[in-house]
Enzyme design. Sequence first.
Site, PDB file in Angstrom:
ATOM      1  CB  CYS A 120      -0.906   0.005   1.224  1.00  0.00           C
ATOM      2  SG  CYS A 120      -1.932   1.483   1.349  1.00  0.00           S
ATOM      3  CB  CYS A 126      -3.362   4.882   6.260  1.00  0.00           C
ATOM      4  SG  CYS A 126      -4.952   4.196   6.711  1.00  0.00           S
ATOM      5  CB  CYS A 129      -2.654  -2.065   7.256  1.00  0.00           C
ATOM      6  SG  CYS A 129      -4.086  -2.435   6.220  1.00  0.00           S
ATOM      7  CB  CYS A 203      -8.340   1.204   1.473  1.00  0.00           C
ATOM      8  SG  CYS A 203      -7.978   0.108   2.869  1.00  0.00           S
ATOM      9  CD  GLN A 327     -17.693 -11.790  12.086  1.00  0.00           C
ATOM     10  OE1 GLN A 327     -16.754 -11.042  11.868  1.00  0.00           O
ATOM     11  NE2 GLN A 327     -17.865 -12.388  13.249  1.00  0.00           N
ATOM     12  CE1 TYR A 356     -23.041  -9.833  24.738  1.00  0.00           C
ATOM     13  CE2 TYR A 356     -22.489 -12.173  24.801  1.00  0.00           C
ATOM     14  CZ  TYR A 356     -22.557 -10.938  25.422  1.00  0.00           C
ATOM     15  OH  TYR A 356     -22.122 -10.805  26.722  1.00  0.00           O
ATOM     16  CD  GLU A 377     -28.054  -8.061  19.342  1.00  0.00           C
ATOM     17  OE1 GLU A 377     -27.808  -6.916  19.772  1.00  0.00           O
ATOM     18  OE2 GLU A 377     -27.192  -8.944  19.214  1.00  0.00           O
ATOM     19  CG  ASP A 425     -19.290 -13.178  17.751  1.00  0.00           C
ATOM     20  OD1 ASP A 425     -18.327 -12.568  18.243  1.00  0.00           O
ATOM     21  OD2 ASP A 425     -19.511 -13.239  16.527  1.00  0.00           O
ATOM     22  CB  CYS A 452     -13.446  -9.422  17.261  1.00  0.00           C
ATOM     23  SG  CYS A 452     -14.360  -8.288  18.332  1.00  0.00           S
TER      24      CYS A 452
END
Length: 497
Positions: A120, A126, A129, A203, A327, A356, A377, A425, A452
């Site tokens: 990139c 940026c 990443c 990007c 996702q 969730y 939820e 999750d 995550c």
Amino acid sequence: MTKQKNRGYNKTQKKHNRSNKKYNKQSPSQGGRKNSKSQGKPAITNVGRGKQKTVAAQVSCSGLTDEGKGIVQWEGKQLEVAHLMPGEKAEVVISSKGRYVNAELKRVITPSKDRVKPACTYYYECGGCQLQHMNAQAQMRFKQETIDALMQPFGKPEAILTMDDPYDYRNKSHMSFGLNKERQIIGGLYAQNTHQIISMEQCLIHDPKADEIGETIKDLMKSFKMQPYNEDTGRGFLRHVLVKVGKVSGEIMVVLVVASSVFKGKNNFVKALRNAHPEITTILMNVNNRNTSMVLGDQEKVLFGKGTITDTLCGLKFDISAKSFYQINPIQTEKLYAKAIEMAQLTGKETVVDAYCGIGTIGLVASQKAGKVIGVELNKDAVGDAIRNSKRNGVKNARFYQGDAGEFMVQMAGRGEKADVVIMDPPRSGSDEAFLSSVVKLKPKRVVYVSCNPVTQARDMKYLVKNGYEVEGIQPVDMFPQTVHVECISQLVLKND
């Protein structure tokens, strides 16, 4: 982190054709860089008494933090340096004032054999990443070692599941707009830890079509005399553009996030955008007139199409709205969900609680092998999406409820109801003790924890282990190539009473 070979970098560079010299920046290994505020830690903002001292020093990197920054020693202090790799010798610029010390990479003297030129052009500005200066093997090793260290109290994790082509994977992207010093409209992403917009055309982890649409909107703003929103003055109209792409269906949603519901020339703008990109299937206007860092506001209006897009995941079709969580990497999500369902050990008889549950993705996938699925939820809109997705796919053994998942499971236990499996999750902040204690009260035979943020996952697993569960499997999945983020699934089994 990834299985991409060296040819992948060349392939991506060729595919995106980044030949415009005005965007070329020097990397640290080439002896310089611009806009240092976007690199590593931000400049010192909370300073004590005394003058700021700036010195250059040669250092050696001994390891990496869990944010992928190099660890070095200087005058008895341990410092973190972005874009530095283990074993490298480098020159860094160290700024200190009082107790605050900040180190930034100036040049690499002795590069690691795993160092590569980032694909990139905007990488060192940026900050979106953090690992593109590492080759695929080094990225994979970093993520594996991060998970291994966090999960060491619970057992040895499996080898991380990587992505063959770790670019262009995001199905959701957003661009912000502003004016540069010459009062020209620019669009791009925020520099790390700032609200300074980095002007960029593409990007490399976005879907390419999303970036093309963003560039078109930037050009249309000029012809329609549309001003970008200024956070400092509160003036201007267009704040952000959010694009969602159905990777399988090809459907595309464009959300224009604006500061006012008064949209002059709205119909002509929509017509011009559709003429340039007939592949767009729906366009929405989202009004965010608050002084907030949140991208989307509460008020929403469909300008074209049905207001949602549809995509296919694990053989099921899902309606995706502007605000729904879905996702961002569908290729890796299929690997993630397949492993989660495998860990649930479903035989077709089990009652599964999908806590969730969001728009019902993992619960509906689980319903294909479970006896019954109960999704819970807190977000009312997401529950509505889950119910519609259930009907769309003809699923008869799943029910979705709006409410707090922890309270719901306590009520289940109070009524003497049982659940064989709980799939959870949670958001990056993880769960809280109230939810985890509800799991313990319900006593499912198995808990499948999808996360995550493995840091908060490890914290929550510690609670479950203390309260009757043991860990039988840990599987990291690289859902976010080129970044330090990694997904992880853990399988916990209730010990015999």
